[in-house]
Design an enzyme around this catalytic site. Structure first.
Site, PDB file in Angstrom:
ATOM      1  N   TYR A  15       0.852  -1.192   0.000  1.00 44.96           N
ATOM      2  CA  TYR A  15       0.000   0.000   0.000  1.00 44.96           C
ATOM      3  C   TYR A  15       0.884   1.237   0.000  1.00 44.96           C
ATOM      4  O   TYR A  15       1.861   1.314   0.754  1.00 44.96           O
ATOM      5  CB  TYR A  15      -0.899   0.024   1.244  1.00 44.96           C
ATOM      6  CG  TYR A  15      -1.676   1.323   1.401  1.00 44.96           C
ATOM      7  CD1 TYR A  15      -2.973   1.431   0.906  1.00 44.96           C
ATOM      8  CD2 TYR A  15      -1.103   2.437   2.017  1.00 44.96           C
ATOM      9  CE1 TYR A  15      -3.686   2.626   1.023  1.00 44.96           C
ATOM     10  CE2 TYR A  15      -1.804   3.633   2.129  1.00 44.96           C
ATOM     11  CZ  TYR A  15      -3.090   3.722   1.632  1.00 44.96           C
ATOM     12  OH  TYR A  15      -3.778   4.900   1.746  1.00 44.96           O
ATOM     13  N   GLU A  58      -3.823   7.420  -3.563  1.00 44.47           N
ATOM     14  CA  GLU A  58      -3.664   6.052  -3.073  1.00 44.47           C
ATOM     15  C   GLU A  58      -3.279   5.128  -4.211  1.00 44.47           C
ATOM     16  O   GLU A  58      -3.901   5.174  -5.282  1.00 44.47           O
ATOM     17  CB  GLU A  58      -4.980   5.538  -2.468  1.00 44.47           C
ATOM     18  CG  GLU A  58      -5.142   5.850  -0.997  1.00 44.47           C
ATOM     19  CD  GLU A  58      -6.333   5.120  -0.389  1.00 44.47           C
ATOM     20  OE1 GLU A  58      -7.401   5.096  -1.029  1.00 44.47           O
ATOM     21  OE2 GLU A  58      -6.181   4.591   0.720  1.00 44.47           O
TER      22      GLU A  58
END
Lengths: 386, 293
Positions: free
Chosen positions: A108, A196
Site C-alpha cells: 500500500y 492512493e
C-alpha cells in the site's frame, strides 16, 4: 474533485509512476480490440468514483478478448452499487482494459493531509490490497509514515526509509524510491488531497507497478489546475447535488430522511440534522446556504429541497452573521409564492437584521410555522413531517 | 478580561472590500478600535472613516495596529497572513473561506516558531465582550459580559451557543472561532489553554465537529484543566464518507466519528451535550453544581 482510476494513472504516469499497460473502452467492441492489443489476458475494470469496486463485481479477470467484450457489455451502461456509492450506485460509462499481471506481492502507498502536523503525510505498508484503515487498526506497526515538509519538499532519505521498511530492497529499491518520490511530487504539484496506490504490486517478473490508483484534487485549488478540472465527471454525483452546484449552492448533500433543511453555516447545518434526529425525525438533506445576498438564490435552494419527493416538511434555520436574515426571509417568501416549496415550512430566524426578516414573513401573510430557538424549531418540524 | 483581544486591541483590516468595510463599521459601532485598512493601491484613501494603507507594515508603524483581521480573497489569503506575521502582529484572524490546503501547509510551516498566532482561516473571528473588542463577523447583540469562554469550529454554532448562554443568563468572556478547515492556525486544544489561563473565565463551551482528531487532542488537555468544559460534537447523524460543507468534516476512519470524540471528551471529564439545543441549559446546570451560578 475525484479522478477516475484511468485519469489518475495517466496523471501519475506523467510523473514517472509505472502503471500496467491499459486502454479505456466506452463500448464492448473497443474493449475487445483493447484486449487484443494488450495480448489477450486482461482485467476489465468499471470506472466509477466510489471505492469497493472489486467486492461489488466491478472488476473482472478475462482470459480472452471475447471474454473482455462480454465483461464490458455486462458493465457498461449499468450502475455499480458499492459499499461506498450510496444505494443508487454510480453509472459505468467507461471501463479500463488493463494487462493482467502475475502478482508476487501487494503493498500500500498513499498520501493524505495530516491536519495536526499541517503537512501531507506519505503512508506505506507491506500489507496491500486491503483497507488501510483496517491495517491501521489491527496492525499499526505495519504502517510507515513520512511527512512532506513544504520548506524543502520530500527528501530521498524519506523515500528510502519507506522502501526499506516495506521490504522493497535489492533490485526493487531504486524503482521503489523513484515511484514514491514521483507520487509525492504529483501530490504536491497537483494540489492533491488524497492519493492512493492500493495495491502497489511486485510482479512475478520483478516489476513494480501501480495496479490501482485514486487521486483527489483540492476543489479550492481549481484556479491553478484548469487542465485537471476538465476531467471532472459529474455523472458520478447525485443529480440533485449537481443541480444544487449549478445553482451556485456548493454545499448540498442528499440524505435518506423526510425533513428538508436550509441552514447557514456547515456546523449549524450539521447540528440542525442532529437536533432533528434527537427529536425523532430524519433529515432529507444537508444544505449550507452560506452567505447569500440574493433572495433568488435562496429560493433556488428551496426549490431543490421542495422538489425532493421524500420531503414532507422543511426547516429553515438561520443564525445570521455575515448572512442576512432579511435576504433569507425574502427568499422563503419568493419560493412559497412561486409554488416551489409546497411542504409545511418551519422558519427560525436569529441574528443579523432579524427584525427586518421577521417583518417580511409577517407581511407576506403566508402560512409559515414560526419557531423561536433551536429546540422549538426542531420539534415543530418533526411534528409537521408527521 | 477574556482571551486574545482586550481594550488595547488595535485592529487593521486586510482586504477592505465590501465585507471588510461592513465589519469595520460594525466593530467601530461596537466600540472596537479599528485603526486602519490595507488594500494595495488604495493607500492614502479614507474609506468609512478608516485610513487605508498599501501594506500592513505601514498600518503597524503609523497606527500601532496589533491585531489583523483578514478578508482577502482565497487565492491571495496566504500571502496576506504571511504579510501580517512578517509585520509582527501578535494576533492574525483570517475569515477567508476556501483557501487551498497547499497554501495553508506553507502558512502553518512559516508560522512555526513565529510570535504571531493565527486564528482560522474559515472562521467567524474573536470577540472579548467586556472590552468591546471585536475582530470578526459575529452579531454582537447576542453577547453579554460574563465568565464563560466559547470555542467552536463552526461560525454559526458560536452565535447559537452564545445566544443560548445569554438566554440562560450566562455571560461570556470571549468567543473564539477556530475555523472549519483541515489546517488551522490555532487548535481547539490551544484555545482551551488560552481560556484555562485567563483568570476571568470560569468555564468553557467547546463545539467540535466530526472529522479529524482535534477533539481527541483537546480531550487530552481537558484532563489537566481546572475549569469545567461543556462539549457538543456536531454531525453525529451525518453519514460517513460524505463531506458536510466544512472540508474538515469528512469522517475518515473511526477516530473521526462523533461517538469517538464524545467518548474521549467524556473520559477526560467534559460534560457532553447530545442535542445542540441543550448547550445553554447544560452549562447553567454545570455552573450551579460548582457553585458558580
Amino acid at each position: 474533485m475525484k479522478l477516475h482510476e484511468y485519469q489518475a494513472k495517466e496523471l501519475l504516469a506523467r510523473y514517472g509512476v509505472p502503471v500496467p499497460a491499459s486502454q479505456v473502452a466506452r463500448t464492448p467492441e473497443e474493449a475487445q480490440r483493447a484486449a487484443e492489443a494488450l495480448g489477450g489476458k486482461v482485467v476489465v475494470k468499471a470506472q466509477v468514483h466510489a471505492g469497493g469496486r472489486g467486492k461489488a463485481g466491478g472488476v473482472k479477470l478475462c482470459a480472452t478478448p471475447a471474454e473482455a467484450r462480454a465483461a464490458a457489455e455486462a458493465l457498461l451502461g449499468t450502475r455499480l452499487v458499492t459499499g461506498q456509492s450510496g444505494p443508487g450506485g454510480q453509472p459505468i460509462n467507461e471501463v479500463l482494459v488493463e494487462e493482467a499481471v502475475d502478482i508476487a506481492r501487494e503493498l500500500y502507498l498513499g498520501i493524505v493531509i495530516d491536519n495536526s502536523a499541517g503537512m501531507p503525510l506519505v503512508i506505506c505498508s507491506a500489507a496491500g490490497g486491503m483497507e488501510i484503515e483496517e491495517v491501521a487498526e489491527h496492525s499499526p506497526d505495519q504502517i510507515h509514515r513520512q511527512l512532506i515538509d513544504p520548506t524543502v519538499g520530500f527528501q530521498g532519505y524519506q523515500a528510502r526509509a519507506l522502501a526499506f521498511a516495506t521490504g522493497l530492497e535489492g533490485d526493487l529499491n531504486r524503482p521503489a524510491v523513484a515511484l514514491i518520490t514521483a507520487l509525492a511530487k504529483a501530490f504536491v504539484e497537483c494540489d492533491g488531497t488524497l492519493a492512493e496506490i492500493n495495491p502497489l504490486v511486485v510482479t512475478t517478473d520483478g516489476r513494480l507497478l501501480a495496479a490501482d490508483a485514486k487521486f483527489s484534487v483540492d476543489d479550492n485549488a481549481d484556479y491553478r489546475h484548469a487542465d485537471l478540472f476538465k476531467l471532472q465527471d459529474k455523472t458520478q454525483d447525485d443529480a440533485l447535488e449537481v443541480e444544487a452546484k449549478d445553482s451556485g449552492i456548493e454545499n448540498y448533500v442528499k440524505l435518506d430522511g423526510n425533513i428538508g433543511c436550509l441552514v447557514n453555516g456547515a456546523g449549524l447545518a450539521m447540528a440542525t440534522m442532529d437536533a432533528i434526529q434527537f427529536e425523532g425525525g430524519m433529515p432529507a438533506n444537508f444544505l449550507d446556504i452560506g452567505t447569500q445576498n440574493d433572495p433568488a438564490a435562496v429560493a433556488a435552494a428551496l426549490k431543490i429541497i421542495g422538489a425532493d419527493p421524500n420531503v414532507k416538511a422543511v426547516l429553515v434555520n438561520i443564525f445570521g452573521g455575515l448572512a442576512r436574515t432579511d435576504v433569507i426571509a425574502e427568499g422563503v417568501v419568493q419560493a412559497k409564492r412561486g409554488g416551489l416549496l409546497p411542504q409545511p415550512t418551519v422558519v427560525r430566524l436569529a441574528g443579523t437584521n432579524v427584525e427586518a426578516g421577521m417583518k417580511i414573513l409577517d407581511d407576506s401573510g403566508l402560512d409559515l410555522i414560526r419557531a423561536d430557538g433551536f429546540a422549538e424549531a426542531a420539534s415543530k418540524v418533526v411534528q409537521a413531517a408527521g | 478580561m477574556g482571551v486574545l483581544l482586550d481594550e488595547n486591541t488595535r485592529v487593521v483590516i486586510q482586504g477592505f472590500g465590501g465585507a471588510g468595510q461592513r465589519e469595520a463599521r460594525n466593530s467601530l459601532d461596537y466600540g472596537t478600535k479599528v485603526v486602519a485598512g490595507v488594500t494595495p493601491g488604495r493607500g492614502g484613501q479614507l474609506i468609512e472613516g478608516v485610513p487605508i494603507r498599501n501594506t500592513v507594515r505601514q498600518a503597524v508603524d503609523e497606527f500601532g495596529a496589533n491585531v489583523s483581521l483578514i478578508f482577502v480573497p482565497a487565492p491571495f489569503a496566504a500571502d496576506a497572513i504571511i504579510e501580517a506575521a512578517d509585520a509582527g502582529l501578535a494576533t492574525i484572524i483570517c475569515i477567508t473561506e476556501g483557501i487551498a490546503i497547499r497554501d495553508m501547509v506553507g502558512v502553518k510551516r512559516y508560522l512555526r516558531g513565529s510570535s504571531s498566532r493565527l486564528i482560522g482561516p474559515n472562521c467567524p473571528g474573536v470577540i472579548t465582550v467586556a472590552s468591546h473588542a471585536r475582530a470578526g463577523i459575529m452579531p454582537v447583540d447576542v453577547y453579554m459580559p460574563g465568565s464563560v469562554g466559547v470555542i467552536s469550529r463552526s461560525g454559526t454554532l458560536v452565535y447559537e451557543t452564545v445566544d443560548q448562554l445569554t438566554r440562560a443568563g450566562i455571560g461570556q468572556t470571549s468567543s473564539v472561532g477556530v475555523g472549519g478547515d483541515p489546517i488551522i492556525g490555532t487548535t481547539q486544544r490551544e484555545a482551551l489553554q488560552l481560556f484555562e489561563e485567563d483568570p476571568d473565565t470560569a468555564a468553557i463551551v467547546l463545539i467540535g465537529e466530526i472529522g479529524g482528531t482535534a477533539e481527541q487532542e483537546a480531550a487530552d488537555y481537558i484532563k489537566q484543566m481546572t475549569k469545567p468544559v461543556v462539549a457538543f460534537i456536531a454531525g453525529a447523524t451525518a453519514p460517513p464518507g460524505r463531506r458536510m460543507g466544512h472540508a474538515g468534516a469528512i469522517i475518515a476512519g473511526k477516530a473521526g466519528t462523533a461517538q469517538a470524540k464524545q467518548s474521549a471528551l467524556m473520559a477526560a471529564g467534559a460534560t457532553v451535550v447530545q442535542s445542540p439545543s441543550q448547550i445553554g441549559a447544560t452549562m447553567l446546570q454545570v455552573l450551579k453544581e460548582r457553585g458558580l451560578a
